[in-house]
Design a protein around this motif. Structure first.
Motif, PDB file in Angstrom:
ATOM      1  N   LEU A  18       0.821  -1.211   0.000  1.00 47.57           N
ATOM      2  CA  LEU A  18       0.000   0.000   0.000  1.00 47.57           C
ATOM      3  C   LEU A  18       0.858   1.266   0.000  1.00 47.57           C
ATOM      4  CD1 LEU A  18      -2.854  -1.116   2.419  1.00 47.57           C
ATOM      5  CD2 LEU A  18      -2.971  -0.883  -0.078  1.00 47.57           C
ATOM      6  N   GLU A  19       1.974   1.238   0.726  1.00 46.40           N
ATOM      7  CA  GLU A  19       2.877   2.389   0.734  1.00 46.40           C
ATOM      8  C   GLU A  19       3.487   2.618  -0.652  1.00 46.40           C
ATOM      9  OE1 GLU A  19       5.688   1.618   3.862  1.00 46.40           O
ATOM     10  OE2 GLU A  19       4.287   2.263   5.427  1.00 46.40           O
ATOM     11  N   LEU A  20       3.895   1.539  -1.312  1.00 45.02           N
ATOM     12  CA  LEU A  20       4.466   1.674  -2.658  1.00 45.02           C
ATOM     13  C   LEU A  20       3.422   2.211  -3.636  1.00 45.02           C
ATOM     14  CD1 LEU A  20       6.581  -1.589  -2.800  1.00 45.02           C
ATOM     15  CD2 LEU A  20       7.469   0.743  -2.952  1.00 45.02           C
ATOM     16  N   LEU A  21       2.202   1.710  -3.548  1.00 40.34           N
ATOM     17  CA  LEU A  21       1.137   2.193  -4.445  1.00 40.34           C
ATOM     18  C   LEU A  21       0.812   3.661  -4.176  1.00 40.34           C
ATOM     19  CD1 LEU A  21      -1.228  -0.896  -4.531  1.00 40.34           C
ATOM     20  CD2 LEU A  21       0.043   0.073  -6.468  1.00 40.34           C
ATOM     21  N   ASP A  22       0.863   4.064  -2.911  1.00 39.02           N
ATOM     22  CA  ASP A  22       0.578   5.462  -2.556  1.00 39.02           C
ATOM     23  C   ASP A  22       1.584   6.430  -3.173  1.00 39.02           C
ATOM     24  OD1 ASP A  22      -1.713   4.923  -1.140  1.00 39.02           O
ATOM     25  OD2 ASP A  22      -0.754   5.028   0.833  1.00 39.02           O
ATOM     26  N   ARG A  23       2.774   5.946  -3.453  1.00 38.08           N
ATOM     27  CA  ARG A  23       3.819   6.802  -4.036  1.00 38.08           C
ATOM     28  C   ARG A  23       3.723   6.899  -5.556  1.00 38.08           C
ATOM     29  NH1 ARG A  23       8.376   3.680  -0.982  1.00 38.08           N
ATOM     30  NH2 ARG A  23       7.713   4.095   1.146  1.00 38.08           N
ATOM     31  N   ARG A  24       2.793   6.170  -6.144  1.00 33.76           N
ATOM     32  CA  ARG A  24       2.677   6.108  -7.602  1.00 33.76           C
ATOM     33  C   ARG A  24       1.371   6.751  -8.055  1.00 33.76           C
ATOM     34  NH1 ARG A  24       5.908   1.269  -8.800  1.00 33.76           N
ATOM     35  NH2 ARG A  24       7.715   1.635  -7.492  1.00 33.76           N
ATOM     36  N   SER A  25       1.266   6.987  -9.343  1.00 33.88           N
ATOM     37  CA  SER A  25       0.027   7.534  -9.890  1.00 33.88           C
ATOM     38  C   SER A  25      -1.092   6.503  -9.754  1.00 33.88           C
ATOM     39  CB  SER A  25       0.212   7.908 -11.361  1.00 33.88           C
ATOM     40  OG  SER A  25       0.349   6.744 -12.154  1.00 33.88           O
ATOM     41  N   ASP A  26      -2.330   6.948  -9.915  1.00 32.40           N
ATOM     42  CA  ASP A  26      -3.485   6.062  -9.733  1.00 32.40           C
ATOM     43  C   ASP A  26      -3.470   4.854 -10.660  1.00 32.40           C
ATOM     44  OD1 ASP A  26      -4.498   7.571  -7.686  1.00 32.40           O
ATOM     45  OD2 ASP A  26      -5.989   8.601  -8.914  1.00 32.40           O
ATOM     46  N   GLN A  27      -2.929   5.009 -11.847  1.00 32.62           N
ATOM     47  CA  GLN A  27      -2.936   3.915 -12.822  1.00 32.62           C
ATOM     48  C   GLN A  27      -1.679   3.048 -12.766  1.00 32.62           C
ATOM     49  OE1 GLN A  27      -5.698   3.276 -14.551  1.00 32.62           O
ATOM     50  NE2 GLN A  27      -6.588   5.022 -13.481  1.00 32.62           N
ATOM     51  N   ALA A  28      -0.702   3.440 -11.966  1.00 34.96           N
ATOM     52  CA  ALA A  28       0.569   2.717 -11.904  1.00 34.96           C
ATOM     53  C   ALA A  28       0.413   1.372 -11.205  1.00 34.96           C
ATOM     54  CB  ALA A  28       1.609   3.559 -11.179  1.00 34.96           C
ATOM     55  N   THR A  29       1.320   0.461 -11.537  1.00 40.81           N
ATOM     56  CA  THR A  29       1.359  -0.848 -10.885  1.00 40.81           C
ATOM     57  C   THR A  29       2.747  -1.053 -10.287  1.00 40.81           C
ATOM     58  OG1 THR A  29       2.057  -1.988 -12.920  1.00 40.81           O
ATOM     59  CG2 THR A  29      -0.330  -1.842 -12.484  1.00 40.81           C
ATOM     60  N   ILE A  30       2.821  -2.014  -9.387  1.00 34.45           N
ATOM     61  CA  ILE A  30       4.094  -2.383  -8.775  1.00 34.45           C
ATOM     62  C   ILE A  30       4.314  -3.875  -8.969  1.00 34.45           C
ATOM     63  CG2 ILE A  30       4.104  -0.513  -7.078  1.00 34.45           C
ATOM     64  CD1 ILE A  30       3.058  -2.541  -4.996  1.00 34.45           C
ATOM     65  N   CYS A  31       5.552  -4.265  -8.867  1.00 29.43           N
ATOM     66  CA  CYS A  31       5.925  -5.674  -8.975  1.00 29.43           C
ATOM     67  C   CYS A  31       5.951  -6.276  -7.567  1.00 29.43           C
ATOM     68  CB  CYS A  31       7.307  -5.758  -9.621  1.00 29.43           C
ATOM     69  SG  CYS A  31       7.913  -7.437  -9.823  1.00 29.43           S
ATOM     70  N   PRO A  32       5.530  -7.525  -7.420  1.00 34.29           N
ATOM     71  CA  PRO A  32       5.590  -8.141  -6.090  1.00 34.29           C
ATOM     72  C   PRO A  32       7.011  -8.158  -5.515  1.00 34.29           C
ATOM     73  CG  PRO A  32       4.828  -9.721  -7.742  1.00 34.29           C
ATOM     74  CD  PRO A  32       4.938  -8.413  -8.416  1.00 34.29           C
ATOM     75  N   ARG A  84      -4.096 -14.507  -8.680  1.00 33.67           N
ATOM     76  CA  ARG A  84      -2.652 -14.567  -8.869  1.00 33.67           C
ATOM     77  C   ARG A  84      -2.271 -15.885  -9.529  1.00 33.67           C
ATOM     78  NH1 ARG A  84       1.143 -16.746  -5.956  1.00 33.67           N
ATOM     79  NH2 ARG A  84      -0.255 -17.234  -4.248  1.00 33.67           N
ATOM     80  N   SER A  85      -1.560 -15.771 -10.648  1.00 36.25           N
ATOM     81  CA  SER A  85      -1.103 -16.956 -11.362  1.00 36.25           C
ATOM     82  C   SER A  85       0.067 -16.546 -12.251  1.00 36.25           C
ATOM     83  CB  SER A  85      -2.239 -17.519 -12.212  1.00 36.25           C
ATOM     84  OG  SER A  85      -1.772 -18.572 -13.024  1.00 36.25           O
ATOM     85  N   GLY A  86       1.237 -17.111 -12.004  1.00 37.76           N
ATOM     86  CA  GLY A  86       2.406 -16.737 -12.789  1.00 37.76           C
ATOM     87  C   GLY A  86       2.819 -15.307 -12.494  1.00 37.76           C
ATOM     88  N   PRO A  87       3.489 -14.654 -13.440  1.00 41.73           N
ATOM     89  CA  PRO A  87       3.911 -13.274 -13.215  1.00 41.73           C
ATOM     90  C   PRO A  87       2.708 -12.337 -13.140  1.00 41.73           C
ATOM     91  CG  PRO A  87       4.474 -13.970 -15.436  1.00 41.73           C
ATOM     92  CD  PRO A  87       3.904 -15.156 -14.738  1.00 41.73           C
ATOM     93  N   TYR A  88       2.834 -11.315 -12.327  1.00 40.97           N
ATOM     94  CA  TYR A  88       1.729 -10.364 -12.186  1.00 40.97           C
ATOM     95  C   TYR A  88       2.223  -9.020 -11.698  1.00 40.97           C
ATOM     96  CZ  TYR A  88       1.901 -11.460  -7.154  1.00 40.97           C
ATOM     97  OH  TYR A  88       2.298 -11.627  -5.847  1.00 40.97           O
ATOM     98  N   ARG A  89       1.405  -8.005 -11.910  1.00 36.97           N
ATOM     99  CA  ARG A  89       1.623  -6.654 -11.412  1.00 36.97           C
ATOM    100  C   ARG A  89       0.468  -6.314 -10.483  1.00 36.97           C
ATOM    101  NH1 ARG A  89       6.357  -4.113 -12.319  1.00 36.97           N
ATOM    102  NH2 ARG A  89       5.253  -2.141 -12.240  1.00 36.97           N
ATOM    103  N   ILE A  90       0.727  -5.446  -9.519  1.00 34.74           N
ATOM    104  CA  ILE A  90      -0.252  -5.068  -8.512  1.00 34.74           C
ATOM    105  C   ILE A  90      -0.656  -3.616  -8.740  1.00 34.74           C
ATOM    106  CG2 ILE A  90      -0.663  -4.817  -6.030  1.00 34.74           C
ATOM    107  CD1 ILE A  90       1.950  -6.692  -5.766  1.00 34.74           C
ATOM    108  N   GLY A  91      -1.956  -3.377  -8.784  1.00 35.71           N
ATOM    109  CA  GLY A  91      -2.457  -2.012  -8.921  1.00 35.71           C
ATOM    110  C   GLY A  91      -3.600  -1.767  -7.962  1.00 35.71           C
ATOM    111  N   ARG A  92      -3.972  -0.508  -7.834  1.00 37.28           N
ATOM    112  CA  ARG A  92      -5.120  -0.161  -6.991  1.00 37.28           C
ATOM    113  C   ARG A  92      -6.399  -0.734  -7.595  1.00 37.28           C
ATOM    114  NH1 ARG A  92      -2.044   4.106  -7.248  1.00 37.28           N
ATOM    115  NH2 ARG A  92      -1.347   5.148  -5.364  1.00 37.28           N
ATOM    116  N   ALA A  93      -7.314  -1.095  -6.735  1.00 36.98           N
ATOM    117  CA  ALA A  93      -8.637  -1.516  -7.209  1.00 36.98           C
ATOM    118  C   ALA A  93      -9.370  -0.289  -7.713  1.00 36.98           C
ATOM    119  CB  ALA A  93      -9.413  -2.200  -6.091  1.00 36.98           C
TER     120      ALA A  93
END
Length: 97
Positions: A18-32, A84-93
Motif C-alpha cells: 500500500l505504501e508503494l502504491l501510494d507513491r505512484r500515480s493512480d494507474q501505476a502498478t508495482i511488482c511483487p 494470482r497466477s504466474g507473473p503479475y503486477r499489482i495495482g489499486r482496485a
C-alpha cells in the motif's frame, strides 16, 4: 542478517504494498518483488544479497488476501487477472460506482 533470520508477516507485506502504491500515480502498478525488497530493506537485509526472495511467499499470501478484500487488482501485460497466477503486477482496485 541472513534471509533465514528475516521474519516477514502478511501485515508487513500489506503495508509495504500500500505504501508503494501510494507513491505512484493512480494507474501505476508495482511488482511483487518491489514489495519483498521493501520488507527486506526495512528488516536490515544486505541489499547486495537476494534476501527478498525468501519473503516472496509472504508477499504472495498477502496479495491473495488483499485481492479478496478488494483493495487491489492484478494484471499482466495490461490484461486484468482474476487471481494470482504466474507473473503479475499489482495495482489499486478501481471500482465502478
Amino acid at each position: 542478517m541472513t534471509h533465514g533470520d528475516m521474519p516477514a508477516r502478511s501485515h508487513d507485506a500489506r503495508t509495504a504494498a500500500l505504501e508503494l502504491l501510494d507513491r505512484r500515480s493512480d494507474q501505476a502498478t508495482i511488482c511483487p518483488s518491489e514489495v519483498a525488497r521493501a520488507i527486506a530493506s526495512k528488516a536490515g537485509a544486505d541489499p547486495t544479497r537476494q534476501a527478498w526472495r525468501a519473503v516472496m511467499p509472504v508477499v504472495h499470501a498477502a496479495i491473495d488476501q488483499m485481492m479478496d478484500d478488494g483493495l487491489i487488482e492484478l494484471s499482466w501485460k495490461g490484461n486484468n487477472m482474476p487471481s494470482r497466477s504466474g507473473p503479475y503486477r499489482i495495482g489499486r482496485a478501481h471500482r465502478e460506482d
